[in-house]
Design an enzyme around this catalytic site. Structure first.
Site, PDB file in Angstrom:
ATOM      1  N   LEU A  10       1.021  -1.278  -0.114  1.00  0.00           N
ATOM      2  CA  LEU A  10      -0.206   0.106   0.035  1.00  0.00           C
ATOM      3  C   LEU A  10       0.941   1.559   0.262  1.00  0.00           C
ATOM      4  O   LEU A  10       1.874   0.743   0.688  1.00  0.00           O
ATOM      5  CB  LEU A  10      -1.166  -0.424   0.795  1.00  0.00           C
ATOM      6  N   GLY A 191       5.634   6.776  -0.589  1.00  0.00           N
ATOM      7  CA  GLY A 191       6.864   6.153  -1.218  1.00  0.00           C
ATOM      8  C   GLY A 191       7.940   5.648  -0.208  1.00  0.00           C
ATOM      9  O   GLY A 191       9.020   5.384   0.169  1.00  0.00           O
ATOM     10  N   ARG A 192       7.511   5.099   1.353  1.00  0.00           N
ATOM     11  CA  ARG A 192       8.231   4.626   2.107  1.00  0.00           C
ATOM     12  C   ARG A 192       8.343   5.272   2.918  1.00  0.00           C
ATOM     13  O   ARG A 192       9.186   5.234   4.114  1.00  0.00           O
ATOM     14  CB  ARG A 192       8.943   3.660   1.753  1.00  0.00           C
ATOM     15  N   LEU A 193       8.578   7.032   3.012  1.00  0.00           N
ATOM     16  CA  LEU A 193       9.038   7.963   3.559  1.00  0.00           C
ATOM     17  C   LEU A 193       8.661   8.565   4.958  1.00  0.00           C
ATOM     18  O   LEU A 193       8.119   9.703   5.088  1.00  0.00           O
ATOM     19  CB  LEU A 193       9.639   9.110   2.514  1.00  0.00           C
ATOM     20  N   HIS A 194       8.132   7.433   6.078  1.00  0.00           N
ATOM     21  CA  HIS A 194       7.417   7.569   6.600  1.00  0.00           C
ATOM     22  C   HIS A 194       7.377   8.640   7.552  1.00  0.00           C
ATOM     23  O   HIS A 194       8.761   9.116   8.178  1.00  0.00           O
ATOM     24  CB  HIS A 194       6.683   5.687   7.298  1.00  0.00           C
TER      25      HIS A 194
END
Length: 214
Positions: A10, A191-194
């Site tokens: 996701l 973009g998984r830059l949490h």
């Protein structure tokens, strides 16, 4: 047997967690997020993964339900003679993890577990449904059973014995308060830059907040 799960992913886009919007006190930030998830359609919003240290040195994890929290800590209830109860007696260091998929959020907590007073445990036990009171008494939690019929039979006999009578809390069942010294708040981002904010307690009085790389 092999299943390729690599393409299941996701892209989180629902919110953000900046230093400007986050509370300085982690208990207050936890309350903000808990309030929001309770207003959502997240199934079992109070479910948390409790991890303890097993007798064999391995971590042991299971889901329990948060029943209360305030500035003094987070509370759950269990059988003191269960696997987790025995683990806490040996080593009171624990961790908790909440995952709220509907809000794309996770909270990780580390702390020390201590028993609630008998009065606090009595008060909560009295508020439970009668069926839950009976199951707390009849279940020798984490012990081996010969079959499901064994515990169903024991439950039926106990229910008959308590018919028309009040049920008191057994001494081997009650609550724990988790006193945290670390909170980590994770907000899923594109973009998984949490976003990850870590709160650490210093000298039992001051919380330090830092950002962690995703």
């Amino acid at each position: 047997m092999h299943k390729n799960l690599r393409d299941i992913r996701l892209d989180y886009q629902k919110s953000e967690l900046t230093e400007k919007m986050a509370r300085v006190n982690p208990f207050e930030q936890f309350d903000v997020w808990m309030t929001e998830v309770l207003q959502s359609v997240q199934p079992e919003p109070t479910a948390m993964c409790l991890s303890t240290i097993g007798e064999n040195g391995y971590p042991q994890s299971r889901m329990v339900l948060l029943k209360d929290y305030d500035d003094n800590g987070l509370v759950f209830y269990t059988n003191y003679e269960s696997q987790k109860g025995r683990a806490i007696i040996r080593d009171s260091k624990i961790s908790l993890t909440f995952f709220w998929a509907i809000l794309e959020r996770q909270v990780r907590i580390e702390g020390i577990a201590s028993k609630l007073s008998d009065a606090e445990s009595d008060q909560y036990f009295a508020s439970r449904p009668r069926e839950s009171q009976l199951s707390a008494i009849v279940s020798k939690q984490s012990r081996f059973l010969s079959s499901r019929e064994e515990i169903l039979s024991a439950y039926a006999n106990l229910e008959k014995g308590f018919q028309g009578k009040p049920i008191s809390r057994p001494s081997y069942w009650g609550g724990y308060r988790i006193i945290p010294h670390r909170f980590e708040f994770w907000q899923g981002r594109p973009g998984r830059l949490h976003d990850r904010l870590l709160y650490t307690l210093h000298d039992f009085r001051k919380w330090e907040r830092v950002r962690l790389a995703p």
